[in-house]
Design an enzyme around this catalytic site. Structure first.
Site, PDB file in Angstrom:
ATOM      1  N   PHE A  90      -4.012 -10.850 -13.068  1.00 55.56           N
ATOM      2  CA  PHE A  90      -4.621 -12.182 -12.951  1.00 55.56           C
ATOM      3  C   PHE A  90      -5.471 -12.062 -14.328  1.00 55.56           C
ATOM      4  CE2 PHE A  90      -3.587 -12.097  -8.495  1.00 55.56           C
ATOM      5  CZ  PHE A  90      -3.032 -13.046  -8.338  1.00 55.56           C
ATOM      6  N   LYS A  91      -5.118 -13.053 -15.034  1.00 58.06           N
ATOM      7  CA  LYS A  91      -5.864 -13.467 -16.469  1.00 58.06           C
ATOM      8  C   LYS A  91      -6.798 -14.544 -16.228  1.00 58.06           C
ATOM      9  CE  LYS A  91      -3.723 -14.045 -20.148  1.00 58.06           C
ATOM     10  NZ  LYS A  91      -2.716 -14.869 -21.171  1.00 58.06           N
ATOM     11  N   LEU A  92      -8.146 -14.140 -16.886  1.00 56.77           N
ATOM     12  CA  LEU A  92      -9.331 -15.006 -16.833  1.00 56.77           C
ATOM     13  C   LEU A  92      -9.732 -14.778 -18.389  1.00 56.77           C
ATOM     14  CD1 LEU A  92     -11.087 -13.494 -13.737  1.00 56.77           C
ATOM     15  CD2 LEU A  92      -9.721 -15.555 -13.855  1.00 56.77           C
TER      16      LEU A  92
END
Length: 214
Positions: A90-92
Site C-alpha cells: 500500500f502506497k501513501l
C-alpha cells in the site's frame, strides 16, 4: 557493486505480462494516474495485475481522503483480490496525516511504501511508521529542484535496516543506473526503459559473428 532490483511502473496488463515473462522484473508499481489510464475500476484492475504478474509485490496507492475511508479501501482490496492481496504494497504520499495511517497498516502486518519522498525528514518519519520503502521521484526532483542535487543520496543515510529506497520517475537507462549507484535498492520505470537496459549493440554484433562462424 551490487545493484538493486527492477520494477515495472505501469498498470498496462500487456506490459505486466511481458515483465513477468522477462525474468528480470521483481514487481510492479502503480499510481492513480497510470491506473486511470487503464481502468475506471482500480481495485479490480489491481486483481488483474496480480494475476498477470504471479510473483512479487504490486504497489497500489490509496486515494481515500481520510483514515476510515482508507481502511475501507484496504478491506475492499482484500475482498476483491483474495489470496493475492498478500502481495499488495500500500502506497501513501508522504504527508503528515498519512504517517499515522501507515503506522496503523504496518502494525496490522501490511507492507507500506511512502511515495513522493524528497527529504531526509520524510524518510525518518517513514522509518518510524514501519514502512518498507520510500519512493523518491528522481527526474521530477532533478527538474524542479536542481540546486538540491540528486535526491537519492540525500535519503539513503537515514534509512535503517528495514527501509529501502525505490527510485521512481526514471526516464532513461542512464537515470536508472545512476539511481542504483546512488544507493537505491531498486528502480521502477517503464517497460521501454527496462527493455533498453537489456540490450547493447556490441552484444548483437558479437552474436552475428558467432552465427557467421557456426
Amino acid at each position: 557493486m551490487t545493484y538493486g532490483t527492477l520494477y515495472l511502473d505501469s498498470a498496462d496488463t500487456d506490459d505486466a505480462a511481458a515483465a513477468a515473462d522477462s525474468g528480470v522484473v521483481s514487481g510492479i508499481t502503480t499510481n492513480p494516474a497510470i491506473m486511470a489510464a487503464s481502468t475506471d475500476d482500480p481495485v479490480t484492475h489491481l486483481r488483474d495485475l496480480l494475476e498477470v504478474f504471479p510473483s512479487g509485490p504490486v504497489f497500489h496507492q490509496l486515494t481515500s481522503g481520510d483514515a476510515d475511508a482508507a481502511l475501507t479501501e484496504v478491506e475492499t482490496v482484500d475482498r476483491v483480490c483474495g489470496d493475492t492481496a498478500a502481495r499488495v504494497v500500500f502506497k501513501l504520499p508522504a504527508q503528515p496525516w498519512l504517517f499515522a495511517l501507515g503506522a496503523r497498516l504496518a502494525a496490522d502486518g501490511r507492507r507500506v511504501a511512502y511515495t513522493a519522498v524528497y527529504s531526509p525528514g520524510q524518510v525518518v518519519c517513514a522509518r518510524e511508521a514501519g514502512a518498507r520503502w520510500v519512493i523518491p521521484y528522481v527526474d521530477r526532483a532533478a527538474r524542479l529542484d536542481p540546486a538540491a542535487g540528486p535526491v537519492v543520496p540525500r535519503l539513503t543515510p537515514h534509512l535503517g535496516p528495514d527501509l529501502s529506497v525505490l527510485a521512481a520517475s526514471i526516464k532513461s537507462p542512464g537515470q536508472a543506473l545512476q539511481a542504483l549507484r546512488d544507493g537505491a535498492a531498486g528502480v521502477t520505470t517503464t517497460w521501454e526503459v527496462i527493455s533498453a537496459l537489456m540490450v547493447h549493440p556490441l552484444t548483437d554484433s558479437a552474436v552475428e559473428e558467432f552465427n557467421a562462424a557456426h
